[in-house]
Scaffold this active site. Structure first.
Site, PDB file in Angstrom:
ATOM      1  N   GLU A 427       0.280   5.371  -2.187  1.00 22.27           N
ATOM      2  CA  GLU A 427       0.674   4.856  -0.883  1.00 22.27           C
ATOM      3  C   GLU A 427       2.169   4.594  -0.843  1.00 22.27           C
ATOM      4  O   GLU A 427       2.707   3.837  -1.651  1.00 22.27           O
ATOM      5  CB  GLU A 427      -0.101   3.559  -0.630  1.00 22.27           C
ATOM      6  CG  GLU A 427       0.418   2.728   0.514  1.00 22.27           C
ATOM      7  CD  GLU A 427      -0.136   1.303   0.465  1.00 22.27           C
ATOM      8  OE1 GLU A 427      -0.874   0.979  -0.492  1.00 22.27           O
ATOM      9  OE2 GLU A 427       0.170   0.529   1.373  1.00 22.27           O
ATOM     10  N   ASP A 500      -1.760  -0.344  -2.997  1.00 24.59           N
ATOM     11  CA  ASP A 500      -1.472  -1.751  -3.255  1.00 24.59           C
ATOM     12  C   ASP A 500      -2.733  -2.582  -3.112  1.00 24.59           C
ATOM     13  O   ASP A 500      -3.670  -2.204  -2.424  1.00 24.59           O
ATOM     14  CB  ASP A 500      -0.427  -2.271  -2.244  1.00 24.59           C
ATOM     15  CG  ASP A 500       0.945  -1.708  -2.544  1.00 24.59           C
ATOM     16  OD1 ASP A 500       1.160  -1.249  -3.693  1.00 24.59           O
ATOM     17  OD2 ASP A 500       1.786  -1.712  -1.631  1.00 24.59           O
ATOM     18  N   ASP A 502      -3.080  -5.114  -1.415  1.00 22.58           N
ATOM     19  CA  ASP A 502      -2.986  -5.952  -0.212  1.00 22.58           C
ATOM     20  C   ASP A 502      -3.804  -5.354   0.932  1.00 22.58           C
ATOM     21  O   ASP A 502      -4.535  -4.374   0.745  1.00 22.58           O
ATOM     22  CB  ASP A 502      -1.514  -6.137   0.198  1.00 22.58           C
ATOM     23  CG  ASP A 502      -0.861  -4.801   0.504  1.00 22.58           C
ATOM     24  OD1 ASP A 502      -1.576  -3.769   0.489  1.00 22.58           O
ATOM     25  OD2 ASP A 502       0.355  -4.784   0.743  1.00 22.58           O
ATOM     26  N   ASP A 504      -2.956  -3.700   3.688  1.00 23.27           N
ATOM     27  CA  ASP A 504      -2.678  -2.313   4.033  1.00 23.27           C
ATOM     28  C   ASP A 504      -3.249  -1.352   3.004  1.00 23.27           C
ATOM     29  O   ASP A 504      -3.774  -0.293   3.340  1.00 23.27           O
ATOM     30  CB  ASP A 504      -1.161  -2.085   4.151  1.00 23.27           C
ATOM     31  CG  ASP A 504      -0.625  -2.608   5.479  1.00 23.27           C
ATOM     32  OD1 ASP A 504      -1.478  -2.919   6.352  1.00 23.27           O
ATOM     33  OD2 ASP A 504       0.606  -2.700   5.619  1.00 23.27           O
TER      34      ASP A 504
END
Ligand code: 0RA
Length: 639
Positions: A427, A500, A502, A504
């Site tokens: 990403e 990641d 997180d 997103d």
């Protein structure tokens, strides 16, 4: 006897007889053959002449009868074919009409003459192909008569009786020559349908059709012209508004249009030129379609039913469920070919577009509720078409992608044995940069995907397929997608999703899982899909470095290192892959000796697919839970 007669023929007569003989020798050239279709053409040729008389405003009644012996009588109440002697030919005009090919135009007399004859050969060709034919003309209070056999006059045109006061008209009876048309006979339904059509496009005329072979009879008369035609065509459909109709003359061309939308999804269109059903359309139909598309778009924009971002309706969008008829009357119609199935006069397009545009535009303005229903119908068509197009594009893309060259953003590995190769889907460009530097380029390939692909409004899967990043992914894998998917062409034994930890990151991961589930299921079933696990913390104590993947593991490691209270231990929390330097990324997430991989199962992906909409929505908690519970720990897989 025959020889004697022949000697008295003039050069003109000989030419005429040769003409009729040519028709008998090659009926295909004149009426299209000797089958049932050609047989029907004989009737149409004669009826067309009466229709022409009706179009000239001189006739309002036509009767057609098939007699028991299959002879046919066509009778009209027009002015009657002129019978006076033609100066040059020294023959009755009637005889010329019946024996000379291509005489149709000669008697136009400057009136509004629009000829509809199918092949322009008219009555003479029918006469030539008839065992016998008789014409009775009522004119000048007399009944004029002439009989023909195989096209040859059996005597001069002469009066055989009195006609009632001021009645005029033409009656033709003929019997097709069964040495030319073999083993065929008229079909009632075919003729009936054509006569109905003729009555629709010849407003006000009455056509009576009688079949004495079966004692059947039908009468057609439509005061509403093609408005009635539209109502007739829509009799089994549900119209969503009244018929829109216009009848106007532009530059000497008669333009008549009628249209009505229904709840149906197929369009129905008919185009006529001088009552001929032009099956291949032409300039009149193009004009009508153009007007409908333009006016509907203009109205939808003005009324705010199409928003600024919406594309215009296509022609197909505006035609779904539309029943439309255009009928034009032209003095000099140009057809593409002898069969007259396509109208070519260029000016007609403009005239029809003008007349139809005005009529539809005014109707929409004056009937906002109907207008709204029409535009909504178009919107519905647009959406269905758009969805279908995406599905089609997908099929196309499949094959396009299979042969596509590798995407530019792919940092490929040097190993050629797919079994040994790995593809990291990473990403973002910055993490992509770290991964490219940290990888073992011998067997690890990196494909950075921009996070943006998912951030677009609840990323729809079909949108995603059009995305360049995803296209790059498909071509990098080499397998194709959907029905065309083939594991044989898979370029990497392992595909690893590295995002990641997180919101997103999990967003992208979920979308990718759904994508793989829907379009590359065998990849998952074959155990080729993994989720890479970057560590959450870097723990350093007395020069010892450990990477941990959870809070619990962090505490456990601290204890192991003898830094139970966290005293002086260096603890770094990674917020994203980008925060790691290439060496750290290699050590923790990419090095087969150290890394932890989660192998994706089909159940995981199926779950991702089921929860796709929810996950792509705004609610964060379910998304998180999903990621946490649907990946199986397969640590040590590499050993
Ligand atoms: C030429 C001139 C006129 C009428 C016709 C032809 C005519 C032809 C057919 C064929 C079938 N029915 C027909 N009715 C009329 C006009 C003659 C005049 O001005 O009186």
């Amino acid at each position: 006897m025959a020889g004697k007669t022949t000697e008295t023929y003039t050069a003109d007569q000989i030419q005429r007889l040769e003409g009729l003989e040519a028709v008998r020798r090659r009926p295909g050239m004149y009426v299209g053959g000797t089958d049932i279709k050609a047989l029907h053409h004989l009737v149409y040729e004669i009826v067309d002449n009466s229709i022409d008389e009706a179009l000239a405003g001189a006739c309002d009644s036509i009767e057609v009868a098939i007699h028991k012996d299959s002879s046919v009588t066509v009778s009209d109440n027009g002015r009657g074919i002129p019978v006076d002697i033609h100066k040059e030919a020294k023959k009755s005009a009637l005889e010329l009409v019946m024996t000379e090919l291509h005489t149709g135009g000669k008697f136009g007399g400057g009136g509004y003459k629009v000829s509809g004859g199918l092949h322009g050969v008219g009555a003479a060709a029918v006469n030539a192909l008839s065992a016998w034919c008789e014409v009775r003309v009522q004119r000048d209070n007399k009944i004029w008569f002439q009989r023909y056999e195989k096209g040859r006059p059996q005597g001069d045109v002469k009066p055989i009786g009195k006609a009632p006061d001021s009645t005029t008209g033409t009656t033709t009876t003929f019997i097709f020559d069964n040495t030319i048309f073999k083993d065929v006979d008229y079909r009632f339904e075919t003729l009936r349908d054509r006569f109905r059509e003729m009555a629709f496009v010849t407003k006000g005329v009455t056509i009576r059709f009688r079949d004495e072979r079966a004692d059947r009879e039908m009468t057609f008369h439509f005061e509403g012209g093609i408005t009635s035609f539209v109502r007739y065509l829509n009799r089994l459909r549900d119209p969503i508004h009244p018929v829109v109709y216009a009848d106007k003359e532009v530059e000497g061309v008669g333009v008549e249009i009628a249209l009505q939308y229904t709840d149906h999804n197929q369009p129905m269109e008919f185009a006529f030129a001088n009552t001929i059903n032009t099956l291949d359309g032409g300039t009149h139909l193009t004009g009508l379609r153009g007007a409908v598309t333009r006016v509907t778009n203009d109205y939808a924009r003005k009324a705010g039913l199409l928003k600024a971002d919406d594309p215009n309706f296509s022609g197909d969008d505006t035609r779904e469920g539309l029943t439309a008829i255009v009928s034009i009357k032209h003095r000099d119609p140009q057809f593409e070919s002898q069969t007259k199935v396509k109208l070519m006069n260029p000016e007609v397009q403009t005239y029809v577009q003008q007349v139809a545009g005005e009529a539809l535009g005014a109707f929409l303005e004056e009937n906002p509720r109907d207008a709204k229903a029409i535009v909504e119908k178009c919107l519905l068509s647009y959406r269905a078409r758009d969805a279908a197009k995406k599905a089609r594009d997908l099929v196309f893309r499949k094959s396009a992608l299979e042969s596509a060259t590798l995407p530019g953003k792919l940092a490929d590995c040097s190993e050629r044995d797919p079994e040994k190769c790995e593809l990291y889907i990473v990403e973002g460009d910055s993490a992509g940069g770290s991964a490219k530097q940290g990888r073992d380029r011998h067997f690890q390939a990196i494909l950075p995907l921009r996070g943006k692909i998912m951030n677009t409004e609840r990323a729809r899967l079909d949108k995603m397929l059009g995305n360049n990043e995803v296209k790059a992914l498909i071509s990098a894998l080499g397998t194709g997608i959907g029905d065309n998917f083939s594991l044989e062409n898979l370029r990497y034994g392992r595909t690893l999703i590295m995002t990641d930890a997180d919101v997103d990151g999990s967003h992208i991961r979920t979308l990718l899982l759904t994508f793989f589930f829907r379009y590359m299921q065998p990849l998952i079933e074959g155990g080729h899909l993994f989720i890479a696990q970057p560590p959450l913390y870097r723990v350093e104590f007395k020069k010892q470095v450990r990477y941990v993947y959870s809070d619990a593991q962090r505490d456990k490691v601290l204890k192991e290192l003898g830094a139970a209270d966290g005293a002086k231990a260096g603890i770094q929390r990674y917020k994203g892959l980008g925060e790691m330097n290439p060496e750290q990324l290699w050590e923790t997430t990419m090095n087969p000796a150290n890394r932890t991989l989660l192998q994706v199962t089909i159940e995981d992906a199926a779950e991702a697919d089921r929860t796709f909409d929810m996950l792509m929505g705004s609610a964060v908690p379910p998304r998180k839970r999903f990621i946490q519970t649907h990946a199986r720990d397969v640590k040590n897989l590499d050993v």
